[in-house]
Scaffold this motif. Structure first.
Motif, short mmCIF file in Angstrom:
data_model
loop_
_atom_site.label_atom_id
_atom_site.label_comp_id
_atom_site.label_asym_id
_atom_site.label_seq_id
_atom_site.Cartn_x
_atom_site.Cartn_y
_atom_site.Cartn_z
N LYS A 88 39.12 45.15 48.14
CA LYS A 88 38.11 45.79 47.27
C LYS A 88 36.71 45.52 47.81
O LYS A 88 35.92 46.45 47.98
CB LYS A 88 38.22 45.23 45.84
CG LYS A 88 39.50 45.56 45.14
CD LYS A 88 39.51 45.05 43.73
CE LYS A 88 39.45 43.55 43.62
NZ LYS A 88 40.59 42.84 44.23
N THR A 89 36.43 44.24 48.07
CA THR A 89 35.10 43.90 48.56
C THR A 89 34.89 44.48 49.96
O THR A 89 33.80 44.92 50.30
CB THR A 89 34.92 42.37 48.55
OG1 THR A 89 35.30 41.90 47.26
CG2 THR A 89 33.50 41.97 48.85
N TYR A 90 35.96 44.51 50.74
CA TYR A 90 35.87 45.11 52.08
C TYR A 90 35.50 46.59 51.95
O TYR A 90 34.64 47.09 52.66
CB TYR A 90 37.21 44.96 52.80
CG TYR A 90 37.21 45.55 54.19
CD1 TYR A 90 36.70 44.83 55.27
CD2 TYR A 90 37.71 46.83 54.42
CE1 TYR A 90 36.69 45.38 56.54
CE2 TYR A 90 37.70 47.38 55.68
CZ TYR A 90 37.19 46.65 56.75
OH TYR A 90 37.18 47.20 57.99
N HIS A 137 36.24 32.78 41.44
CA HIS A 137 35.20 33.41 40.63
C HIS A 137 35.13 34.91 40.90
O HIS A 137 35.10 35.71 39.98
CB HIS A 137 33.86 32.75 40.93
CG HIS A 137 32.72 33.33 40.15
ND1 HIS A 137 32.43 32.92 38.87
CD2 HIS A 137 31.84 34.31 40.45
CE1 HIS A 137 31.41 33.61 38.43
NE2 HIS A 137 31.02 34.47 39.37
N SER A 138 35.10 35.29 42.19
CA SER A 138 34.94 36.71 42.49
C SER A 138 36.20 37.49 42.12
O SER A 138 36.14 38.68 41.83
CB SER A 138 34.58 36.93 43.95
OG SER A 138 35.68 36.60 44.75
N SER A 139 37.35 36.80 42.12
CA SER A 139 38.55 37.54 41.75
C SER A 139 38.67 37.70 40.24
O SER A 139 39.47 38.46 39.75
CB SER A 139 39.79 36.86 42.32
OG SER A 139 40.07 35.70 41.58
N VAL A 177 31.13 49.64 41.62
CA VAL A 177 31.81 48.56 40.88
C VAL A 177 32.93 47.91 41.70
O VAL A 177 33.88 48.57 42.10
CB VAL A 177 32.42 49.11 39.57
CG1 VAL A 177 32.85 47.98 38.67
CG2 VAL A 177 31.46 50.02 38.85
N ASP A 178 32.79 46.61 41.93
CA ASP A 178 33.85 45.83 42.58
C ASP A 178 34.54 45.08 41.43
O ASP A 178 34.02 44.09 40.93
CB ASP A 178 33.20 44.87 43.59
CG ASP A 178 34.22 44.13 44.43
OD1 ASP A 178 35.42 44.21 44.12
OD2 ASP A 178 33.82 43.47 45.40
N LEU A 179 35.69 45.58 41.02
CA LEU A 179 36.36 45.01 39.84
C LEU A 179 37.03 43.67 40.13
O LEU A 179 37.27 43.32 41.29
CB LEU A 179 37.41 45.98 39.33
CG LEU A 179 36.92 47.27 38.67
CD1 LEU A 179 38.08 48.21 38.44
CD2 LEU A 179 36.22 46.96 37.36
#
Ligand code: ADP
Ligand code: MG
Length: 729
Positions: free
Chosen positions: A124-126, A233-235, A264-266
């Protein structure tokens, strides 16, 4: 303004026109769902996990095989999407084919949202941010920055204002990632004209792609602050980057449009285990994916067709992005999956989720003349400042003239009258000075105005400045070609999907055949396909039912834990909290609908008189009571100066005891008691030593001869008074 490019037309073509108004046709448009599968990572390769996912970009199809099934087996689950990207797909492909049309629409004044959905570690972040080090692997966000500012640079006769905000939702709390104080939490508010927004969220005006990229980096750095485990945290948090683009024609105060882009990075969509946790941990666990499950519920409600209530208000995420789901926005969902066998369950869940989202219908609309457009405010302010400046220029010229005139007058009088020269000269001098002073002040004021105009103008961006760089024919042609290729590819996929659909359904069964055998062959083939599809659907139904049952069991388990917790709290309240305290608390507590939580009102001011504290008196060094002041005024010295400042009285609690009150006695008993307690006069007791000795002797004799005891007891003892009954017989 730039002409809408090919992709923009694509958006319009895909839509089904519903109704048209004078300004803009309102069409419904489905959420565009694409799936991206990342490559196997080193760890997966090292452990030689098998690949269970097959991606077929030409058909827009993803196939998933059960890890236990034979690779050649026909029983695969098939999902169809608007586009699919396999492990070899590039960031550029995804951007050009899928994202560019949406960002172009935002530059026309539409709202646009891109979600990245999927299990943690699937990219997702990628997809959204990509790699900082490698230019080719930049993600959707940096590419959209470049796209936006390139578009603005090329535009002619247009003025733009670009602003950005960056926020995070973690455990249903909103953090402003651009705010210097990361401990602050922000609230959602709603206004009829602007909809839902985050109160006091910081927004920064951006003038270039570098500036906005810097903003994003600052936000990302802030995101790591306070997180003990960044991965976790980011997950578990949702990151939302918001870009607002206001646009208008130069010199025209009306006709402003505003496009909003939400990137949006969910949070990771994997199932969170809640079993075994209780108390605070349970509360925390229930909050973690609340926004994500609310998103799922909103999607279900929207595509259900029967449900009239869409639960947007259930979470911060769904409230904030309400427009993107069933609203006026154009929306893309990128569902990220992993290829390896151990991800099978999560991959299937993601694909099912994404499949449902395909059916959400939006009604994209251009935002025209928004009330809160900053661009218009700036334009109007510049107009006002210019007018003021022009007026200032006029008065300044007049003043300069009068200054010159005064000088001339002085010269004239010089020659006329030598006697009065001295006095006149003085007044002329002071006049001159005054005017010069005024002139200087006004010049300064004018400079401030010019500076303010410059400031405001610098915030707004106009195209055409670097037309030479950007209108580079080659670059334009390249972009045009890329857009055409993307469009062709999209149409091919669409055609392919249509063909396959037709093949499976019985369309064309009534064709004419030359021989009976040929007819039998064709029909048997179609029947076989239909049968396979039926089997697949049956299997899917079974899977979905078992998934549903598992979810229900989980929910029941959670409910059970919560009930246990509730019972404990009740036990404590019923047994250990005094009744009146409970009533007091209940009368003060109320449910805040906006925040969806119970709030405690401040207590009413107590009826008990609050002792007034002495107040400060001018001239005195410390607060002095009224009594002390009078005492001081009467000359009683300073003994009472500090009197009454400290109140040393005890604050006595309310009395909880009663004074003793004697018992009430019935008159007959009273009479008897009095009779009994009547004075009897003296009683003589003869305690002479002989008698005592005799008794001692008798007692020792008794010990020797026990038989004579009865005889001795019969001897009356004259030394004691006669017994008397209390109650008269
Ligand atoms: P998520 O944000 O979903 O948790 P990440 O974006 O952090 O996942 O991706 C996890 C890892 O996989 C990263 O190291 C990333 O570089 C890599 N990765 C993900 N997608 C791709 C892709 N399409 N191509 C190459 N590497 C990828
Ligand atoms: Mg991530």
């Amino acid at each position: 303004m730039e002409k809408p490019d090919n992709q923009q037309r694509t958006w319009k073509k895909k839509s089904t026109m519903k109704s048209s108004s004078n300004t803009e046709a309102i069409a419904t448009q489905c959420v565009k769902v694409v799936v991206r599968c990342r490559p196997m990572d080193e760890r997966e390769i090292a452990r030689s996990y098998s690949r269970v996912v097959d991606v077929i970009p030409s058909r827009g199809v993803v196939e998933v095989r059960h890890p236990r099934d034979d690779p050649s087996s026909e029983t695969v689950k098939v999902f169809t999407f608007d586009a699919v990207y396999d492990w070899s797909s590039t960031q550029q492909e995804l951007y050009e084919e899928t994202v560019r049309p949406l960002v172009s629409s935002v530059l026309d004044g539409f709202n646009g949202t891109i979600f990245a959905y999927g299990q943690t570690g699937t990219g997702k972040t990628y997809t959204m941010e990509g790699s900082k080090a490698d230019h080719e692997r930049r993600g959707v966000i940096p590419r959209s920055f470049e796209h936006i500012f390139n578009h603005i640079g090329r535009s002619e006769n247009m003025q733009y204002l670009v602003r950005a905000s960056y926020l995070e939702i973690y455990q249903e709390e909103i953090r402003d990632l651009l705010h210097p104080d990361q401990s602050l939490r922000f609230e959602l508010k709603e206004k009829p004209d602007i909809g839902v927004y985050v109160k006091d969220l910081s927004t920064a005006v951006c003038k270039s792609a570098t500036e906005i990229q810097h903003l994003m980096n600052v936000g990302n750095q802030n995101r790591t602050i306070g997180a003990t485990n960044m991965n976790e945290h980011s997950s578990r948090s949702h990151a939302i980057f918001l870009i607002t683009i206001e646009m208008g024609t130069i010199g025209d105060c009306g006709g402003i449009r505003v496009g909003r882009l939400n990137l949006v990075d969910l949070a990771g969509s994997e199932r969170q285990s809640k079993t075994g946790s209780s108390g605070e941990r349970l509360k925390e666990a229930s909050k973690i994916n609340l926004s994500l499950s609310a998103l799922g519920n909103v999607i279900s409600a929207l595509v259900d067709g029967k449900t009239t209530h869409v639960p947007y208000r259930d979470s911060k995420l769904t409230r904030l992005l309400q427009d993107s789901l069933g609203g006026n926005s154009k929306t893309i969902m990128v569902a990220n999956i992993g290829p390896a066998s151990y991800n099978y369950d999560e991959t299937l869940t993601t694909l099912r989720y994404a499949s449902r989202a395909k059916n959400i219908k939006n009604k994209p609309r251009i935002n025209e003349d928004p009330k809160d457009a900053l661009l218009r405010q700036y334009q109007e302010e510049i107009g006002r400042l210019r007018e003021k400046l022009a007026q200032k220029g006029g008065t300044q010229r007049r003043k300069k003239k009068s200054k010159r005139k005064k000088e001339d007058d002085a010269m004239d009088s010089d020659s006329e009258d030598d006697n009065s020269r001295g006095e006149d000269n003085k007044t002329a001098e002071t006049d001159k000075k005054l005017i010069a002073e005024q002139l200087r002040a006004e010049k300064q004021e004018a400079e401030t105005l010019v500076q303010r105009i410059k400031d405001l103008e610098s915030k707004m961006l106009c195209g055409g400045k670097n037309i030479i760089d950007h209108t580079n024919e080659q670059q334009r042609a390249l972009e045009q070609k890329a857009a055409e290729i993307a469009e062709r590819k999209r149409r091919e996929v669409e055609m392919q999907q249509k063909l396959e659909d037709e093949e499976v359904t019985m369309v064309g069964v009534r064709e004419t055949y030359t021989t009976l055998q040929q007819e039998v062959d064709v029909k048997s083939r179609k029947l076989r396909k239909c049968f396979t599809k039926l089997q697949a659907l049956k299997q899917e139904l079974e899977d979905v039912t078992s998934d549903y049952n598992r979810d229900r069991r989980d929910l029941e388990q959670e409910q059970h834990e919560l009930m246990k917790e509730l019972k404990l709290k009740y036990l404590i309240i019923e047994n250990f909290i005094p009744e009146e305290e409970k009533t007091k608390i209940l009368s003060r507590i109320h449910l805040d609908e906006e925040e969806d939580c119970w709030m405690m009102k401040d207590p009413e001011p107590s009826s008990v008189d609050v002792i007034k504290r002495p107040t400060s008196v001018p001239g005195a060094r410390r607060p002095v009571s009224e009594y002390a002041r009078i005492a001081l005024a009467m000359g009683r010295g300073c003994r009472y100066a500090g009197d009454n400042i400290l109140n040393l009285d005890l604050d006595m609690p309310a009395r909880t005891t009663l004074d003793y009150q004697g018992p009430v006695i019935a008159p007959t008993i009273q009479a008897v008691l009095e009779e009994a307690l009547r004075d009897e006069g003296d009683i003589d007791v003869d305690a002479s030593s002989t008698r005592l000795r005799t008794r001692t002797r008798m007692q020792s004799a008794a010990r020797v001869r026990p038989k004579s005891v009865t005889k001795m007891q019969q001897i009356p003892a004259p030394v004691y008074p006669k017994t008397r009954g209390l109650v008269p017989k």
